[in-house]
Scaffold this active site. Structure first.
Site, short mmCIF file in Angstrom:
data_model
loop_
_atom_site.label_atom_id
_atom_site.label_comp_id
_atom_site.label_asym_id
_atom_site.label_seq_id
_atom_site.Cartn_x
_atom_site.Cartn_y
_atom_site.Cartn_z
N ASP A 188 0.94 -1.06 -0.41
CA ASP A 188 0.22 -0.32 0.17
C ASP A 188 0.80 1.28 -0.28
OD1 ASP A 188 1.01 -1.34 2.50
OD2 ASP A 188 0.15 0.88 3.44
N ASP B 184 4.67 7.90 1.32
CA ASP B 184 4.57 7.78 3.03
C ASP B 184 6.60 7.67 3.67
OD1 ASP B 184 1.98 8.11 3.18
OD2 ASP B 184 2.07 5.44 3.95
#
Ligand code: AMP
Ligand code: MG
Length: 498
Positions: free
Chosen positions: A258, A268
């Site tokens: 993800d 991220d």
């Protein structure tokens, strides 16, 4: 009436929201929570310009209200994207934007479609037990590291703004809350495909794949095997991305599926960190107990993640299952070679070598240099930079770092021999491959501590300034090029707690 629906919404961005329009059922619409006392901490004016937004307007009280999630700008269509993901090898079928919202998309000054998204804007239908919030420290951390990566020329999501919300968020202790505005080529992840493959079947996967092709690989539309082509394109981007990470000592820290984009941008910035002394097994993340995402595991993990993407695409690749499998496996098996090619290109640039030499000779030069670094526990960034100085005729710094090793002299002779063929342009490439300044862990921590504990943003601003120009050595910034004290690095741990 919610403040979100206030009349006279400001036109801050020229939104054109293809995800909302074309992918009904792939997200849930959701509004940001309101921030009690927003305060603009940082605005990326240059990026605002790139997005064809007016930085002054963004910095105005109305603009800050937008960047705090208190006021929706005209044309925004906030939504939480659905995705799944393999986290540390185990499948989580329902993740999704639990603390993020896609506000919308704009076409930037270069004609590129970019997502504008919030991180830390409160609960969404995907929040599960989480609060949907983000603490100020991690928001600033993502800002620093993401912008540092961008300045290093590495594909990455960008940070447009950080606003302190005036809220406290509960972590191990109460921390000031913040909202980060993130900009990305898109937020489609391997995990987005996994979600629709797991819950909805091949037709939804096809719809998503068609969207990604239109957005990132339009040349594939109408070809004989567009979905195999998509797998190949993503594989190629990731093979290069990880090579670029390795070239600057970057350790992502949480390469779950993800957290891997189809666009090939780094995404991220949670427990990521830059390596100091060279050690290929380096891992900083507190939750990565077995070193799954260690520095030297990143290429293997990227390949593993791409295999998960391939599984989702199988039914689209060929109606004949065996044929689909054969084609997909061949693509995944080609990853190491692709990655090795990019790694060699990165290392050649770092060593000042052109692309004309014998690949095996250059690979050996690179690996042998890395081995020397490891034996001497030399600082990765500074050793390569010292090599750039040596290519310019002053080898004092590299001799100081590696000279005690009896094998260094032999290595230097080999390298200089190969370097004799260099062109002047090669030195410029070498400089841009070997930064003086990276986002060193102790510098980042100092900046965050000053900002969060003392409300002092000066160290944060100063560090951002240094990292924005990483390739030009400046005597005034000498402290920023110094490695952390070894005991700091030995004890350094990063946390996911954003
Ligand atoms: P990450 O580790 O940041 O990649 O996040 C993994 C998953 O956890 C994503 O689905 C996030 O949306 C979710 N998540 C992380 N932190 C929070 C939070 N504070 N509240 C809600 N969801 C969260
Ligand atoms: Mg994530």
């Amino acid at each position: 009436m919610s403040i979100h629906n206030a009349p006279g919404s400001p036109t801050l961005f020229d939104f054109d929201n293809s995800y909302a329009r074309q992918l009904d059922g792939f997200y849930r619409r959701c509004l940001p929570e309101t921030a009690p006392k927003p305060q603009l901490i940082r605005l990326n004016r240059q990026l605002a310009k790139e997005l064809r937004a007016d930085a002054d307007q963004l910095a105005s009280p109305q603009g800050v209200a937008v960047l705090a999630g208190n006021l929706l700008p005209a044309g925004a269509d906030p939504l939480a994207q659905a995705y799944a993901g393999h986290q540390f090898g185990g499948f989580s079928p329902r993740l999704g934007d639990g603390r993020a919202l896609l506000l919308g998309e704009v076409i930037d000054r270069h004609g590129k479609r970019r997502d504008i998204a919030f991180k830390g804007s409160g609960r969404t239908p995907f929040s599960r037990s989480g609060d949907g919030k983000c603490a100020l420290g991690p928001a600033l951390r993502e800002y620093i590291v993401g912008e540092a990566m961008a300045a290093l020329g590495i594909p990455t999501t960008r940070a447009l703004a950080v606003v302190a919300t005036g809220d406290m968020v509960r972590r191990e202790r109460a921390l000031p809350g913040a909202l980060l505005t993130r900009v990305a080529a898109s937020h489609v992840r391997v995990g987005t495909f996994e979600f629709f493959a797991a819950h909805h079947g091949p037709e939804k996967v096809r719809q998503l794949a068609d969207y990604v092709i239109e957005r990132h690989d339009p040349q594939l539309a109408g070809t004989e095997r567009p979905y195999l082509g998509l797998l190949e394109a993503v594989t190629e981007r990731q093979a290069e991305l990880v090579a670029r990470w390795l070239g600057v000592g970057f350790i992502h820290g949480v390469m779950n599926t993800d957290n891997m984009t189809l666009s090939g941008e780094t995404i991220d910035y949670g427990p990521c960190a830059f390596m100091e002394a060279y050690n290929p097994g380096t891992v900083f993340s507190s939750i990565d107990r077995h070193g799954r995402y260690a520095y030297d595991q990143q290429a293997d993990i990227a390949q593993w993640n791409l295999a998960r993407l391939a599984e989702c695409l199988l039914p689209l690749i060929d109606p004949d299952e065996e044929q689909a499998m054969r084609l997909a496996v061949a693509e995944i098996e080609a990853f190491p070679e692709r990655h090795a090619r990019h790694w060699l290109a990165v290392m050649r640039d770092k060593l000042g070598l052109d692309a004309e030499g014998d690949a095996a000779v250059d690979r050996a030069l690179a690996s042998d240099f890395l081995e020397l670094l490891q034996q001497q526990q030399a600082d990765f960034t500074n050793a390569f930079r010292a090599l750039f100085d040596a290519a310019n005729g002053s080898d004092a710094a590299i001799k100081q770092l590696l000279g005690q090793n009896p094998r260094y002299t032999e290595w230097q002779a080999r390298w200089l021999n190969r370097l004799a063929q260099r062109s002047p342009a090669q030195l410029a490439i070498m400089q841009r491959a070997n930064p003086c300044y990276i986002a060193r862990n102790h510098l980042v921590e100092n900046a965050l501590e000053a900002a969060v504990d003392r409300g002092d943003l000066a160290p944060f601003e100063r560090l951002l300034g240094v990292l924005a120009e990483p390739f030009d050595e400046r005597p005034a910034d000498a402290l920023y090029a110094e490695p952390a004290p070894a005991e700091v690095t030995a004890a350094y741990q990063t946390f996911c707690g954003t």
